[in-house]
Design a protein around this motif. Structure first.
Motif, PDB file in Angstrom:
ATOM      1  N   GLY A  12      53.768  50.896   0.419  1.00  0.00           N
ATOM      2  CA  GLY A  12      53.228  49.658  -0.147  1.00  0.00           C
ATOM      3  C   GLY A  12      54.070  49.229  -1.334  1.00  0.00           C
ATOM      4  O   GLY A  12      55.276  49.051  -1.232  1.00  0.00           O
ATOM      5  N   GLU A  13      53.439  49.117  -2.493  1.00  0.00           N
ATOM      6  CA  GLU A  13      54.141  48.725  -3.721  1.00  0.00           C
ATOM      7  C   GLU A  13      54.785  49.919  -4.409  1.00  0.00           C
ATOM      8  O   GLU A  13      55.602  49.759  -5.300  1.00  0.00           O
ATOM      9  CB  GLU A  13      53.156  48.041  -4.689  1.00  0.00           C
ATOM     10  N   ARG A  14      54.396  51.106  -4.005  1.00  0.00           N
ATOM     11  CA  ARG A  14      54.865  52.333  -4.671  1.00  0.00           C
ATOM     12  C   ARG A  14      56.185  52.807  -4.054  1.00  0.00           C
ATOM     13  O   ARG A  14      56.303  52.923  -2.835  1.00  0.00           O
ATOM     14  CB  ARG A  14      53.788  53.403  -4.513  1.00  0.00           C
ATOM     15  N   GLU A  15      57.154  53.062  -4.910  1.00  0.00           N
ATOM     16  CA  GLU A  15      58.443  53.598  -4.459  1.00  0.00           C
ATOM     17  C   GLU A  15      58.629  54.972  -5.083  1.00  0.00           C
ATOM     18  O   GLU A  15      58.450  55.150  -6.292  1.00  0.00           O
ATOM     19  CB  GLU A  15      59.579  52.668  -4.848  1.00  0.00           C
ATOM     20  N   ILE A  16      58.986  55.919  -4.236  1.00  0.00           N
ATOM     21  CA  ILE A  16      59.135  57.303  -4.682  1.00  0.00           C
ATOM     22  C   ILE A  16      60.534  57.764  -4.305  1.00  0.00           C
ATOM     23  O   ILE A  16      60.983  57.564  -3.174  1.00  0.00           O
ATOM     24  CB  ILE A  16      58.089  58.214  -4.007  1.00  0.00           C
ATOM     25  N   LYS A  17      61.197  58.388  -5.259  1.00  0.00           N
ATOM     26  CA  LYS A  17      62.496  58.997  -4.964  1.00  0.00           C
ATOM     27  C   LYS A  17      62.349  60.479  -5.247  1.00  0.00           C
ATOM     28  O   LYS A  17      61.829  60.883  -6.284  1.00  0.00           O
ATOM     29  CB  LYS A  17      63.592  58.402  -5.830  1.00  0.00           C
ATOM     30  N   LEU A  18      62.790  61.296  -4.285  1.00  0.00           N
ATOM     31  CA  LEU A  18      62.745  62.738  -4.492  1.00  0.00           C
ATOM     32  C   LEU A  18      63.921  63.384  -3.806  1.00  0.00           C
ATOM     33  O   LEU A  18      64.598  62.787  -2.979  1.00  0.00           O
ATOM     34  CB  LEU A  18      61.399  63.314  -4.017  1.00  0.00           C
ATOM     35  N   SER A  27      56.710  67.072   6.026  1.00  0.00           N
ATOM     36  CA  SER A  27      56.838  67.853   4.791  1.00  0.00           C
ATOM     37  C   SER A  27      57.273  66.968   3.619  1.00  0.00           C
ATOM     38  O   SER A  27      56.853  67.184   2.484  1.00  0.00           O
ATOM     39  CB  SER A  27      57.799  69.030   4.978  1.00  0.00           C
ATOM     40  N   ILE A  28      58.076  65.956   3.891  1.00  0.00           N
ATOM     41  CA  ILE A  28      58.479  65.022   2.825  1.00  0.00           C
ATOM     42  C   ILE A  28      57.263  64.243   2.333  1.00  0.00           C
ATOM     43  O   ILE A  28      57.048  64.104   1.125  1.00  0.00           O
ATOM     44  CB  ILE A  28      59.592  64.075   3.316  1.00  0.00           C
ATOM     45  N   LEU A  29      56.428  63.748   3.258  1.00  0.00           N
ATOM     46  CA  LEU A  29      55.216  63.025   2.866  1.00  0.00           C
ATOM     47  C   LEU A  29      54.277  63.931   2.076  1.00  0.00           C
ATOM     48  O   LEU A  29      53.676  63.519   1.075  1.00  0.00           O
ATOM     49  CB  LEU A  29      54.504  62.454   4.086  1.00  0.00           C
ATOM     50  N   SER A  30      54.161  65.177   2.498  1.00  0.00           N
ATOM     51  CA  SER A  30      53.305  66.128   1.793  1.00  0.00           C
ATOM     52  C   SER A  30      53.823  66.378   0.380  1.00  0.00           C
ATOM     53  O   SER A  30      53.046  66.373  -0.580  1.00  0.00           O
ATOM     54  CB  SER A  30      53.240  67.440   2.582  1.00  0.00           C
ATOM     55  N   LYS A  31      55.122  66.583   0.244  1.00  0.00           N
ATOM     56  CA  LYS A  31      55.718  66.819  -1.077  1.00  0.00           C
ATOM     57  C   LYS A  31      55.519  65.614  -1.992  1.00  0.00           C
ATOM     58  O   LYS A  31      55.293  65.764  -3.190  1.00  0.00           O
ATOM     59  CB  LYS A  31      57.212  67.132  -0.940  1.00  0.00           C
ATOM     60  N   ALA A  32      55.563  64.403  -1.416  1.00  0.00           N
ATOM     61  CA  ALA A  32      55.374  63.181  -2.203  1.00  0.00           C
ATOM     62  C   ALA A  32      53.888  62.857  -2.391  1.00  0.00           C
ATOM     63  O   ALA A  32      53.553  61.871  -3.025  1.00  0.00           O
ATOM     64  CB  ALA A  32      56.076  62.015  -1.523  1.00  0.00           C
ATOM     65  N   GLN A  33      53.003  63.707  -1.845  1.00  0.00           N
ATOM     66  CA  GLN A  33      51.554  63.522  -1.913  1.00  0.00           C
ATOM     67  C   GLN A  33      51.118  62.175  -1.311  1.00  0.00           C
ATOM     68  O   GLN A  33      50.294  61.466  -1.856  1.00  0.00           O
ATOM     69  CB  GLN A  33      51.047  63.676  -3.342  1.00  0.00           C
TER      70      GLN A  33
END
Length: 183
Positions: A12-18, A27-33
């Motif tokens: 959505g409006e949230r951007e996550i970089k990891l 596992s990426i979605l889980s790590k990013a909660q």
């Protein structure tokens, strides 16, 4: 040798970089909660060592098909896609409240009404006109029938309109003479 990956996740409006050694989307979605809900979609692509993940959140679209409501969950698309997902096939007489090429959006409501027509035909008489011919050669009060008059017939076809089975009124009337009166 494991090489870490840079992950760019949009929810959505949230951007996550990891940064992670894991390459599975789950596992990426889980790590990013980030947790998925019913009918959400995930789009993923990679470019070099980078992973791009877009989470598309599903939203409800209300469809009132012939006054029967149903809700479909979509992440995007058109009204036609929503109708397809609801297993609705439009008939030639169905009327949709929104053009089917319109993009769907959160909170959208689409009404599909069935429009039908019925016709009723009646016949009525057309009275013939009596014509008189006067002459001073005839005695007073003398009448002579030269042509036997005959009534004609008129056909009247009325079309009635119904929406979802409820009468809406007349939508047309056609009159035609089937037999001309003889005078």
């Amino acid at each position: 040798m494991n090489i870490f990956k840079d992950v760019y996740l949009t929810d959505g409006e949230r951007e996550i970089k990891l940064r992670t050694y894991s390459t599975s989307t789950e596992s990426i979605l889980s790590k990013a909660q980030v947790s998925l809900q019913y009918a959400d979609e995930v789009k993923r692509h990679e470019n070099n060592n980078d992973i791009y993940i877009d989470v598309l959140r599903a939203f409800p679209v209300l469809i009132n098909y012939r006054e029967e409501p149903s809700v479909v969950m979509l992440t995007g698309g058109t009204v036609e896609d929503a109708l397809d997902k609801a297993d609705i096939v439009l008939n030639e007489n169905d009327v949709c409240s929104v053009p089917i090429t319109t993009d769907v959006c959160k909170g959208m409501s689409v009404d599909v009404d069935e429009v039908t027509y019925s016709k009723k035909t009646v016949y009525s008489s057309i009275e013939f006109d009596t014509s008189f011919e006067y002459s001073e050669d005839f005695p007073k009060g003398y009448e002579e029938i030269k042509v036997e008059g005959k009534d004609g017939t008129k056909q009247i076809t009325t079309t009635y309109k119904y929406v979802n089975g409820e009468y809406q009124g007349e939508s047309g009337k056609i009159e035609s003479i089937t037999d001309e009166p003889v005078t």
